[in-house]
Write an enzyme that holds these catalytic residues in place. Structure first.
Site, PDB file in Angstrom:
ATOM      1  N   ARG A   1     -35.031  -9.907 -56.802  1.00  0.00           N
ATOM      2  CA  ARG A   1     -35.932 -11.013 -57.106  1.00  0.00           C
ATOM      3  C   ARG A   1     -35.122 -12.286 -57.291  1.00  0.00           C
ATOM      4  NH1 ARG A   1     -36.270 -13.026 -61.948  1.00  0.00           N
ATOM      5  NH2 ARG A   1     -35.121 -12.066 -63.633  1.00  0.00           N
ATOM      6  N   LEU A   2     -35.815 -13.373 -57.258  1.00  0.00           N
ATOM      7  CA  LEU A   2     -35.264 -14.676 -57.598  1.00  0.00           C
ATOM      8  C   LEU A   2     -36.182 -15.272 -58.660  1.00  0.00           C
ATOM      9  CD1 LEU A   2     -34.443 -16.119 -54.053  1.00  0.00           C
ATOM     10  CD2 LEU A   2     -32.798 -15.328 -55.750  1.00  0.00           C
ATOM     11  N   ASP A   3     -35.625 -16.007 -59.582  1.00  0.00           N
ATOM     12  CA  ASP A   3     -36.441 -16.649 -60.606  1.00  0.00           C
ATOM     13  C   ASP A   3     -37.465 -17.575 -59.969  1.00  0.00           C
ATOM     14  OD1 ASP A   3     -35.028 -15.375 -62.598  1.00  0.00           O
ATOM     15  OD2 ASP A   3     -33.717 -17.079 -63.014  1.00  0.00           O
ATOM     16  N   LYS A   4     -38.533 -17.834 -60.697  1.00  0.00           N
ATOM     17  CA  LYS A   4     -39.624 -18.668 -60.196  1.00  0.00           C
ATOM     18  C   LYS A   4     -39.124 -19.993 -59.631  1.00  0.00           C
ATOM     19  CE  LYS A   4     -43.737 -21.159 -61.699  1.00  0.00           C
ATOM     20  NZ  LYS A   4     -44.637 -21.470 -62.804  1.00  0.00           N
TER      21      LYS A   4
END
Length: 125
Positions: free
Chosen positions: A75-78
């Site tokens: 994932r990547l942060d928002k």
């Protein structure tokens, strides 16, 4: 749900989908807020991925909350934009999961700073 930018497909074959996730797009639900996610986009545009990979389970109000993660490897942060790889088969999911676990996949992070810095070196935390 709030409408957020759409990911851009930068590569796809029968095994993987590689996307450029825009800043502002959450990868998957967290059970705390109602906002469109990358998972929502994947399930709408690639419904065949719904059973690929592993679900995530979080506790909310004493109950288990199941979060689908169709083929999502990481994932990547928002607020972070960047490239994400999505497995399109369970075999590829397991293969990539092992590579992430063994740190044989190289990830590079770049920060772009606008304005004037007082030092040439340092740490951004």
């Amino acid at each position: 749900m709030e409408n957020i930018k759409t990911p851009k497909i930068i590569y796809e074959d029968e095994l993987v989908l590689v996307i450029d996730k825009p800043a502002g797009l959450i990868v998957h639900a967290d059970g705390k807020r109602e906002q469109e996610t990358l998972v929502d986009w994947l399930l709408e545009n690639r419904p065949e991925l719904k059973d690929i990979g592993e679900q995530m389970v979080v506790k909310k109000d004493g109950e288990d909350f199941i979060i689908p993660r169709p083929g999502i490897m990481h994932r990547l942060d928002k607020e972070t934009s960047g490239v994400m790889i999505i497995a399109k088969t369970d075999t590829m999911f397991k293969f990539l999961k092992r590579q992430f676990f063994e740190h044989t996949i190289k990830k590079t992070y770049r920060a772009f700073v606008y304005g004037h810095l007082t030092n040439d070196i340092g740490m951004i935390d």
